[in-house]
Design a protein around this motif. Structure first.
Motif, short mmCIF file in Angstrom:
data_model
loop_
_atom_site.label_atom_id
_atom_site.label_comp_id
_atom_site.label_asym_id
_atom_site.label_seq_id
_atom_site.Cartn_x
_atom_site.Cartn_y
_atom_site.Cartn_z
N ARG A 171 14.16 12.17 15.66
CA ARG A 171 13.63 11.60 14.41
C ARG A 171 14.50 10.41 14.04
N LEU A 172 13.82 9.31 13.70
CA LEU A 172 14.52 8.09 13.30
C LEU A 172 14.38 7.87 11.79
N ALA A 173 15.42 7.30 11.20
CA ALA A 173 15.31 6.93 9.79
C ALA A 173 14.28 5.83 9.64
N PRO A 174 13.50 5.85 8.55
CA PRO A 174 12.44 4.83 8.38
C PRO A 174 13.05 3.46 8.05
N VAL B 45 0.86 -1.18 0.00
CA VAL B 45 0.00 0.00 0.00
C VAL B 45 0.89 1.23 0.00
N SER B 46 0.52 2.23 -0.76
CA SER B 46 1.24 3.50 -0.73
C SER B 46 0.64 4.35 0.39
N TYR B 47 1.44 4.64 1.40
CA TYR B 47 0.95 5.37 2.57
C TYR B 47 0.95 6.86 2.28
N GLU B 48 -0.24 7.41 2.11
CA GLU B 48 -0.36 8.83 1.74
C GLU B 48 -1.42 9.55 2.58
N ALA B 49 -1.77 8.97 3.75
CA ALA B 49 -2.86 9.52 4.55
C ALA B 49 -2.46 10.73 5.37
N ASP C 245 6.73 5.93 -0.63
CA ASP C 245 8.06 5.40 -0.93
C ASP C 245 8.77 4.86 0.31
N ARG C 246 8.01 4.49 1.30
CA ARG C 246 8.53 3.93 2.55
C ARG C 246 9.43 4.91 3.30
N MET C 247 9.30 6.21 3.03
CA MET C 247 10.05 7.22 3.77
C MET C 247 9.18 7.72 4.92
N HIS C 248 8.90 6.82 5.83
CA HIS C 248 7.95 7.08 6.90
C HIS C 248 8.47 8.12 7.90
N ASP C 249 7.54 8.76 8.58
CA ASP C 249 7.89 9.66 9.68
C ASP C 249 7.92 8.86 10.98
N ARG C 250 9.04 8.92 11.68
CA ARG C 250 9.20 8.25 12.97
C ARG C 250 9.77 9.25 13.97
N LEU C 251 8.93 9.69 14.89
CA LEU C 251 9.35 10.62 15.92
C LEU C 251 9.28 9.91 17.27
N ARG C 252 10.37 9.98 18.01
CA ARG C 252 10.49 9.22 19.25
C ARG C 252 10.72 10.15 20.44
N PHE C 253 9.87 9.95 21.47
CA PHE C 253 10.14 10.55 22.78
C PHE C 253 11.01 9.56 23.55
#
Length: 217
Positions: A214-217, A13-17, A195-203
């Protein structure tokens, strides 16, 4: 090989939400979790409080299962269970757990990892009081995670508990039942992106200080 297995490599699935950046992040992990949880409820996600709980036993053997979150605040994330269950044995042995809220319909997930503690008795009693009577009786009847001879044995145990408390307006909290709180050391918010370049933000907590990374996807 079945047609389903042949198709698996091409399933995607292309994640575009949506997107997630540092400027839109809430000031604390629990405020951000509350924000996303409210949005999941508004979007009518099925059982938005369901989370996959991961534990390991004293030998490091992992296991996972889905449980229902019944509360969260700055102290942590809470769920309730039988204290003689397999998961509780794991938690007692290692005092560590991880849980993931899989809001797939929103292309989001939240991962919580940290130490665990038992919920105080007054908090357990407060939640117990709002459980349906059938769920209360089931908690008494089921020796969770134990091997049983079959479904009739479970029904027989439930019938016995129903008779035991037939004259009780209120069913008491079993001594073997209560809550666990995961006290987060890390909470990651994941938003799917194209393109699997997800946003990953970590506390991440160090002592009593929280930092956002911020973590690399």
């Amino acid at each position: 090989m079945s047609e389903t297995n042949v198709a698996l490599p091409s399933m995607r699935v292309s994640y575009e939400a949506g997107a997630l950046d540092e400027t839109s992040l809430a000031g604390t992990w629990h405020e951000q979790l509350q924000r996303w949880f409210d949005e999941a409820v508004e979007a009518e996600v099925t059982e938005p409080n369901a989370m996959v709980l991961a534990t390991a036993d004293a030998e490091g053997v992992p296991s996972s299962r889905t449980v229902l979150c019944k509360g969260f605040d700055e102290r942590g994330v809470v769920f309730f269970t039988n204290y003689t269950s397999a998961k509780s044995h794991d938690l007692t042995a290692t005092r560590m757990a991880a849980a993931t809220f899989p809001w797939l319909a929103m292309q989001r997930q939240v991962n919580v990892r940290g130490t665990v503690e038992k919920v105080p008795g007054d908090e357990t009693a407060e939640y117990w009081a709002v459980r349906p009577r059938g769920s209360q009786l089931g908690a008494w009847a089921s020796a969770q995670s134990k091997v049983v001879s079959g479904r009739p044995a479970l029904q027989s145990a439930l019938n016995g508990i129903e008779r035991r408390f037939a004259d009780n307006e209120r069913v008491p909290v079993p001594p073997h039942w209560g809550g666990w709180r995961i006290r987060p050391e890390v909470v990651e918010f994941w938003q799917g992106r194209p393109d699997r370049m997800h946003d990953r933000l970590r506390f991440r907590r160090t002592d009593d200080l929280w930092t956002v990374e911020r973590l690399a996807p």
